[in-house]
Design an enzyme around this catalytic site. Sequence first.
Site: not given
Length: 709
Positions: A89, A178, A180
């Site tokens: 990001c 993202h 994760e």
Amino acid sequence: MINGEEKPLRILLVDCYDSYTFNIHDLIQRASSKCSITTVHWDTARPDLWDSLTCFDAIFVGPGPGNPSEYASVFEKIWNSDVPTLGICLGFQSLALHYGCSVDKMPTLPWHGRISSILSTNDSIYRNLPSVKGMRYHSLYVDSIRTNALRVLAKSTEDQIVMAIEAIEKPHYGILYHPESIGSSDAVSIVRNFFNVVEKFRTDNSTSSTETGFDVLEIQPSPFIKNPKTPSMRISSQEIPWTDPLTVVEYLNNADKPICFLDSAKKPGKFSIIGFFEGPLSYFIRYKKWINTTYIVNCQNNLEETYNGDFWEIVAKFMEEHKAFPIESALPFHGGIIGAIGYECSDYSSRSIAEASSFTYDTKKNQRNYVDAELAFVDRSIVFDLEEEKAYVQTLYPSDDSLQIWWEDLLFDLQKFSKNKLKHHGHGSTIKKPTEQDYTDRVRICQQRLLNGDSYEMCLTDTTFAYTDPNFSDYDLYLSARSHNPSSFAGFLRFPHLTLLCCSPERFMKYKDSTCHFSPIKGTLKKGSQMTYEEARSKLLNSKDTAELNMIIDLIRNDLHQLAKKDSVEVPQLYQVEEHPNVYSLLSHIYGQVDESITAWDVLAKCFPPGSMTGAPKLRTVRMLEEIEPYGRGIYSGTLGYWDVTGSSEFNVIIRSAFKYNEDSLWRIGAGGAVTVLSTPLGEYEEMLLKANSILPALCLIAPDREKY
């Protein structure tokens, strides 16, 4: 080679004060069992770190708020190095900026907490991954890659935004979404593909990781108590004849005593707890942040000790001296700490409630006496099993003392005591309340910050101030609030400096046997005669409410990953709609396991304040909200609950509540909602009113329509 085995990968994880960094930490661990991670803040690490990057085999640049140009002093050194690096990001944006690309605001509304379909080139770090799902949290983007120094690896299918890039001449990669996040797919495979690049780079360049000396910069927290002691107290628990807990509280109220009542006023709550202050080991603990002082007062002799320093650590050390040997019991509480911790009791907040209380009805202006937290250590208690209608008395006593029987006189008095019916008083009045213009203006300010990339979600709140006749019983006010809005995580506190009427439906954290459970609520819908559960579910599972909840789920996962065991954090059910007396709510459940050395207090401190009341990223969002909100929050959006002497714990989020500081005569009712780019100012104002009006009728008459309010 060491002992015939390859050295573990030395990983540098750069945190930009985001609220998802430790989700990346967990992702790295899941992708490779042979790695050693050093996590540092981007701006507090020693300057020589950025000149010694070759000590590491790989670097991860985490997400963060703001524009990548703010971080250029450090990021440029990373991109000028040859160390394999993956930027997420903000890291993606910084890599693009380094190569001369333009990083701009999104041409449409940003995707915050929404999942996108991603098509890749099916090579490089996306090898064997032609398509993936990606959770997006970005306000800024790169319009196009107009340089031969970068190659596009992936784009979104919905709006054709560049989602991943790689540098041609260096092993540097960027991902805009993202990976994760709970909503992203194939993240482990992507990181493993990146680690294949890292291993090849290490082999081709004949490098191997070495001891860096930078481990002292590690920001992953450690427990407050490093060397736990043997418990010094014992527990006595005995069943007594059933008495309704409200009868016991009313008896204490009539006796004009301090009251400490955790009330499961609605299922699925199973237990209610009453703490008593007559025991020899009972204490009040209060904290004033503006002078960073904690006071511990013996309830029997009023002897007071003062401690300067970290409130959380001081309480942890106090409880370490008051642990008890566990007993075989299914009860949640046997004695220990009960109380309320205010929103400002963390490093995220730059001020205390005393410094933030700019409005007072009392001309004495004694805000400096306001407490930021007030707790009680109770050595005597009654726990009520509401399902079985059984009651149990608990007594704590030092291991070398004999048990003191105290409840016989109480039971005798209760037999003679008859509970009164709820008294119907006249109503008080509101003396200051949010206006539509003021609140909607603040919503627009929040949305501008979101569009700038400073936050993904801002939980804006405001305060209504109310006055009631001082002759009214605060306990009767609580009963009125309880009858209007019964809740699973309710409670009534009457402490020396604080009175709280709490009708919260939201659990913050439950801890038992090293298992942590969080239940954030995001999304509230008013009930009506035509509103069925299925219709409420369909309405709440909209893009705005699910996006709000996605962001908080990821935030709580991050907070929990700071202390949790590897692979232990899970979200078995992403969305659940729960029915309450006046509203439907959208919530989720997050679980995690911690080592035995980690206490409930460690977890509470690292996860506080509740993410459902801040937004994300926490630090910058909390600081921006301080500039926007007209008053300090105080106990509102903090937490109420217990920490048992055997280690178990449960704390709520203080919402749907009214409280007052005993230094003045004002009741404060906080309310608000999560502002996102999908919010409407008027919708946010009406949601704030809906939440405030869940508690206001107990205190005063409320206007029937929005214009009069």
